[in-house]
Design an enzyme around this catalytic site. Structure first.
Site, PDB file in Angstrom:
ATOM      1  N   ASP A 384      -3.105  -9.295 -11.708  1.00  0.00           N
ATOM      2  CA  ASP A 384      -4.073  -8.392 -12.145  1.00  0.00           C
ATOM      3  C   ASP A 384      -4.850  -8.218 -10.742  1.00  0.00           C
ATOM      4  OD1 ASP A 384      -6.295  -6.558 -12.590  1.00  0.00           O
ATOM      5  OD2 ASP A 384      -6.292  -7.145 -14.786  1.00  0.00           O
ATOM      6  N   HIS A 385      -4.627  -7.234 -10.025  1.00  0.00           N
ATOM      7  CA  HIS A 385      -5.244  -7.257  -8.567  1.00  0.00           C
ATOM      8  C   HIS A 385      -6.970  -6.632  -8.768  1.00  0.00           C
ATOM      9  CE1 HIS A 385      -5.038  -7.333  -4.639  1.00  0.00           C
ATOM     10  NE2 HIS A 385      -4.093  -6.516  -4.285  1.00  0.00           N
TER      11      HIS A 385
END
Length: 413
Positions: A384-385
């Site tokens: 998850d950036h």
């Protein structure tokens, strides 16, 4: 004659109907508190519904194949008489409240119209839910006997806020009529397949995915695994490569805590977890299930192998309990037994990363002196950036690679 009471289905997650698979008692049979009354099929697994009271089974209102929702009556039970000297406080603590009754105490949250049962929670939790504007009957409990705890209410609020802020999906466009081109057949999706499809679509749309690819030289690990193979087989164990990866992953999570976290959009923070539970994606005939292996950091390789085999078998037989399918730090999904060199696994919310394993790559070479053989394990890390940047992902994969390539670091911890 004791009081006759309808026992209603409660503590289900959501309002979706469940299927009655099997009735486990007969009219005239005496049952104890927590004795299973029926087996129900939910979206996730087969679960046994326990009796909240002791007593004598009367009329059974349903039969296998029927569908039920929250508040539906399962059967009538003639309650066992209570001892006259029993302390009310002890009795109240020993059993859940009568969830199907329409009357409520002044501490309870008013239930929506209909048949939604009263939740199993303390008066303090009812007050806390009322302060937050939460209908406690909608909250899934995680405490003993599925009692609703403060953390359950807070997680419910976060989930609702996240879902309400997510863009609403438009209605799916109808497919063209393929039958005009030739013969067709419709294959209905199972309950688990439908739920998986919805969750994967939601995860892909709401989480900015990035996938980092790496290869670990597991030549020494494979030699060690081969060395242990016969001994392990004699003990009924299968020491497959994912067993070593699961153990190594717990060590990498301890070193990089942001991977052992969840993104809390409602409160604008990251929740860091202090436990090391690994989800294991299992491909079953009914759909994809993800049971969770608890406290991997405290287990030996042999213990991990035993529990992975047990969880996988019960997943395929649809015998997992609901409490065995949540709370993971990260999930591992393996296609190594099928093939492929790399892929992009989709994150399983509320986790922030997932590790994919592909088929082992074997390289052989020869020299005038001897033949050489190397084994490489492809790793695909989706993250998850919002929580993890590219540099952190590269360092994480490098650390995991070092653990897998040094067998003694893995074995000795």
């Amino acid at each position: 004659m004791g009081q006759l009471k309808d026992i209603c289905i409660t503590e289900l997650e959501g309002d979706a109907p469940v299927d009655v698979v099997e009735i486990l008692v007969k009219p005239g049979e005496t049952v104890e508190v927590d004795q299973p009354l029926a087996t129900l099929e939910t979206d996730k697994a087969l679960v046994e519904f326990p009796s909240p009271h002791a007593g004598l089974v009367g009329k059974i209102h349903v039969q296998p194949g029927d569908q039920m929702v929250q508040g539906d009556a399962l059967l009538a039970l003639e309650l066992a008489a209570l001892a006259p000297d029993a302390e009310p406080s002890t009795l109240e603590e020993a059993k859940p409240p009568e969830l199907h009754e329409s009357t409520q105490s002044s501490e309870s949250v008013p239930a929506p119209p209909g048949t939604i049962p009263r939740a199993y929670a303390s008066p303090a939790m009812y007050r806390y839910a009322r302060e937050l504007g939460v209908s406690l009957e909608r909250v899934q409990g995680s405490g003993r006997g599925l009692r609703v705890l403060k953390e359950d209410i807070e997680q419910h609020v976060r989930t609702r806020l996240q879902s309400s802020s997510a863009p609403s999906a438009s209605a799916p466009a109808p497919l063209p009529d393929f039958s005009k081109y030739g013969d067709t057949e419709e294959e209905p999706l199972t309950r688990i397949q439908r739920l998986t499809a919805e969750n994967l679509l939601s995860a892909w749309q709401s989480i900015p995915h990035v996938t980092h690819f790496e290869r670990a030289d597991v030549t020494a690990l494979e030699a060690y695994r081969t060395q242990l193979a016969e001994e392990a087989k004699s003990q009924g164990l299968r020491l497959t490569p994912p067993i070593f990866v699961i153990k190594a992953l717990a060590g990498a999570l301890a070193e990089f805590p942001r991977f052992n976290a969840s993104y809390d959009a409602a409160n604008g923070c990251i929740v860091l977890k202090k436990f090391f539970h690994i989800g294991i994606a299992v491909d079953t005939p009914h759909g994809l299930l993800v049971p969770v292996l608890r406290d991997v950091d405290k287990k030996t390789l042999a213990e991990v192998a035993v529990e992975v085999a047990d969880l996988g078998q019960r997943a395929r037989e649809r015998k997992l309990r609901p409490d065995e399918m949540g709370g993971a730090s990260m999930t591992v999904t393996s296609l190594g037994h099928i093939g492929g060199q790399a892929f992009t696994p989709i994150i399983n919310p509320p986790e922030v990363a997932i590790l994919g394993l592909s088929r082992m790559i074997v390289r052989t070479g020869s020299s005038p002196q001897e033949a050489s053989r190397q084994n490489f394990l492809p790793l695909s890390l989706s993250y998850d950036h919002r929580v993890i940047n590219g540099a952190e992902a590269a360092r994480f994969c490098l650390h995991l690679k070092v653990i897998l390539e040094d067998i003694w670091k893995l074995v000795l911890g």
